[in-house]
Design an enzyme around this catalytic site. Structure first.
Site, PDB file in Angstrom:
ATOM      1  N   PHE A   1       0.856  -1.178   0.000  1.00  0.00           N
ATOM      2  CA  PHE A   1       0.000   0.000   0.000  1.00  0.00           C
ATOM      3  C   PHE A   1       0.898   1.237   0.000  1.00  0.00           C
ATOM      4  CE2 PHE A   1      -2.863   3.128   1.937  1.00  0.00           C
ATOM      5  CZ  PHE A   1      -4.004   2.920   1.195  1.00  0.00           C
TER       6      PHE A   1
ATOM      7  N   ASP B   1       1.272  -4.435   9.084  1.00  0.00           N
ATOM      8  CA  ASP B   1       0.132  -3.552   8.824  1.00  0.00           C
ATOM      9  C   ASP B   1      -1.116  -4.431   8.704  1.00  0.00           C
ATOM     10  OD1 ASP B   1      -1.845  -1.890   7.759  1.00  0.00           O
ATOM     11  OD2 ASP B   1      -0.374  -0.640   6.704  1.00  0.00           O
TER      12      ASP B   1
ATOM     13  N   TYR C   1     -11.329   2.486  10.109  1.00  0.00           N
ATOM     14  CA  TYR C   1     -12.539   2.785   9.325  1.00  0.00           C
ATOM     15  C   TYR C   1     -12.912   1.712   8.324  1.00  0.00           C
ATOM     16  CZ  TYR C   1      -8.768   4.670   6.401  1.00  0.00           C
ATOM     17  OH  TYR C   1      -7.605   4.831   5.698  1.00  0.00           O
ATOM     18  N   LYS C   2     -12.115   0.636   8.246  1.00  0.00           N
ATOM     19  CA  LYS C   2     -12.417  -0.438   7.282  1.00  0.00           C
ATOM     20  C   LYS C   2     -13.327  -1.469   7.968  1.00  0.00           C
ATOM     21  CE  LYS C   2      -8.368   0.697   4.591  1.00  0.00           C
ATOM     22  NZ  LYS C   2      -6.925   0.527   4.424  1.00  0.00           N
TER      23      LYS C   2
ATOM     24  N   ARG D   1     -12.632  -4.546  -6.987  1.00  0.00           N
ATOM     25  CA  ARG D   1     -12.433  -5.153  -5.672  1.00  0.00           C
ATOM     26  C   ARG D   1     -13.743  -5.170  -4.894  1.00  0.00           C
ATOM     27  NH1 ARG D   1      -8.694  -2.222  -1.137  1.00  0.00           N
ATOM     28  NH2 ARG D   1     -10.425  -0.781  -1.267  1.00  0.00           N
TER      29      ARG D   1
HETATM   30  C1  LIG Z   1      -6.140   1.610   4.257  1.00  0.00           C
HETATM   31  C2  LIG Z   1      -4.686   1.369   4.529  1.00  0.00           C
HETATM   32  C3  LIG Z   1      -3.934   2.343   5.180  1.00  0.00           C
HETATM   33  C4  LIG Z   1      -4.576   3.646   5.545  1.00  0.00           C
HETATM   34  O1  LIG Z   1      -3.731   4.578   6.084  1.00  0.00           O
HETATM   35  P1  LIG Z   1      -4.343   5.965   6.590  1.00  0.00           P
HETATM   36  O2  LIG Z   1      -3.237   6.581   7.308  1.00  0.00           O
HETATM   37  O3  LIG Z   1      -5.539   5.653   7.430  1.00  0.00           O
HETATM   38  O4  LIG Z   1      -4.797   6.725   5.400  1.00  0.00           O
HETATM   39  C5  LIG Z   1      -2.607   2.054   5.463  1.00  0.00           C
HETATM   40  N1  LIG Z   1      -2.051   0.879   5.090  1.00  0.00           N
HETATM   41  C6  LIG Z   1      -2.771  -0.075   4.445  1.00  0.00           C
HETATM   42  C7  LIG Z   1      -2.132  -1.353   4.074  1.00  0.00           C
HETATM   43  C8  LIG Z   1      -4.093   0.158   4.136  1.00  0.00           C
HETATM   44  O5  LIG Z   1      -4.796  -0.754   3.483  1.00  0.00           O
END
Ligand SMILES: *Cc1c(COP(=O)(O)O)cnc(C)c1O
Length: 406
Positions: A123, A193, A218-219, A365
């Site tokens: 990511f 992560d 938030y997911k 997705r």
């Molecule tokens: C969604 C996601 C993030 C989100 O990071 P934010 O700081 O909340 O924007 C980080 N790492 C991964 C792997 C994600 O899927």
């Protein structure tokens, strides 16, 4: 399978009642809870109480009387069972990106070795933050290798292995226990992560001996747009970890108003500034949607929905290539397909009442959130997708326009 068959599976589903814990719109089928979880039914009343009574009427007194000050640790305690972690190793704070920075730097400093090892195609924030982290530690350097080359790249120079457990685009899941053991055997620390894992797949951070981890609120945790994130640090490292962002909320006595920074004991030192109380209370409502849920049953339902999805796609949309691994031990709670016209397909599907999302360059997705996703939703999604592909409705120019957020 027919629509009636899918409805029959829902009627027999022991987890069907948890859908009532959410307020969902009547029409659309929502398969994007891996990007923004649905609204917990109790959240509006909780937030309006927090705004009107706690903030509006009680003003600053609510920090003590409503326990605002304890909210980060309290909410962390509710997330802990979902991660297989003892609660005193978890904190809710900041964003995933900021927590990654804090823990990556802390891990590099703790290790003393030079290399932060991660994978290309991670990511983007993980890669960007990794660059920032090594820039903040003298002598540190970043090494990003292809996903298949991680095992071989772990070596005597590796300080921290930074990996994402479930890949955001493909949904592929790494073997966290094995990679953690491999890193430890080489004398390295791990930083996982868990953004697409927490609330989605079985986790046992303590049993797997994980050192450090971060994840998103938030997911799958349903905390609301921009919800605070969490971080995990194993107890054995607590007293030697230093945060690179030593804010006053991570001080052992913030209200002593000391000139000198003295870190709070344990993970509390990773708090930085004043916590966002309204967002924390929304996240608390989100995490409570998992209350009393049998987690193995939740994962079993995710697998069943995935299998139904894949079988119906193979039958009705054979031109779509499923890129998520079929082996349940090697995937998260999402299904991704590849198609050269994934963007207009996604837009046509949303217009037909099925919300998934597009991930560049060619991936469509779908998140599977078994607290509220039904078998009938999966059936409907494939039915609409098959229709759009058969009629080539995605060719309509109105589905070509790009938006800022995908
Ligand atoms: C969604 C996601 C993030 C989100 O990071 P934010 O700081 O909340 O924007 C980080 N790492 C991964 C792997 C994600 O899927």
């Amino acid at each position: 399978m027919t629509f009636e068959d899918a409805r029959a599976l829902d009627a027999a589903d022991s987890l069907a009642p948890t859908r009532a814990r959410f307020t969902l719109p009547d029409g659309p089928v929502y398969l994007d809870g891996n990007s923004l979880g649905a609204l917990p039914a109790v959240a509006p009343a909780r937030l309006s109480d927090a705004v009107e009574r706690q903030w509006g009427a009680q003003l600053i007194g609510s920090w003590n009387s409503e326990g605002w000050i304890d909210a980060p640790a309290r909410v962390a305690g509710k997330i802990a069972p979902l991660l297989g972690a003892a609660a005193d190793q978890l904190l809710v704070a900041d964003s995933t990106s900021v927590n990654l920075f804090k823990l990556a730097v802390a891990g590099l400093r703790l290790s003393g070795r030079p290399e932060l090892l991660t994978e290309t195609g991670n990511f983007p924030t993980d890669l960007h933050i990794a660059e920032g982290a090594v820039a903040a530690v003298p002598g540190a350097r970043l090494r990003a290798v292809g996903p298949g080359k991680i095992q071989a790249a772990i070596g005597p120079e590796t300080a921290v292995l930074l990996l994402t457990h479930v890949h955001y685009r493909t949904g592929a899941k790494r073997d966290m226990a094995a990679l953690t053991a491999r890193a430890h055997a080489a004398g390295a620390l791990v930083l996982w992560d868990l953004s697409h894992s927490a609330g989605a797949v079985p986790l046992a951070l303590d049993a797997w001996d994980v050192d450090l981890a971060v994840g998103c609120g938030y997911k799958f945790l349903n905390g609301g747009p921009g919800a605070p994130a969490f971080l995990y640090a194993a107890r054995r490292h607590h007293e030697r970890l230093e945060t690179p962002l030593p804010g006053w909320f991570g001080h052992t006595e913030p209200f002593a108003f000391d000139d000198a920074y003295r870190p709070a004991p344990g993970v509390a030192r990773f708090a930085c500034g004043t916590p966002p109380i309204l967002s924390l209370l929304a996240l608390e409502a989100g995490v409570e949607t998992f209350a009393d849920v049998d987690l193995p049953a939740l994962w079993a339902k995710s697998r069943a929905l995935w299998d139904l999805f894949a079988a119906e796609l193979a039958r009705r949309c054979p031109e779509l290539e499923i890129i998520t691994p079929a082996d349940p031990d090697a995937r998260g709670s999402q299904l991704s397909v590849r198609h050269p016209e994934a963007w207009p397909l996604c837009q046509a599907l949303i217009a037909a009442g099925v919300v998934g999302d597009f991930r560049a360059p060619d991936v469509l997705r779908f998140g599977i959130t078994p607290l509220y996703t039904r078998h009938a939703d999966i059936w409907t999604a494939v039915d609409r997708l098959a229709d759009i592909l058969a009629t080539e409705r995605w060719r309509d120019p109105r589905f070509q326009a790009h938006a800022k957020v995908t």
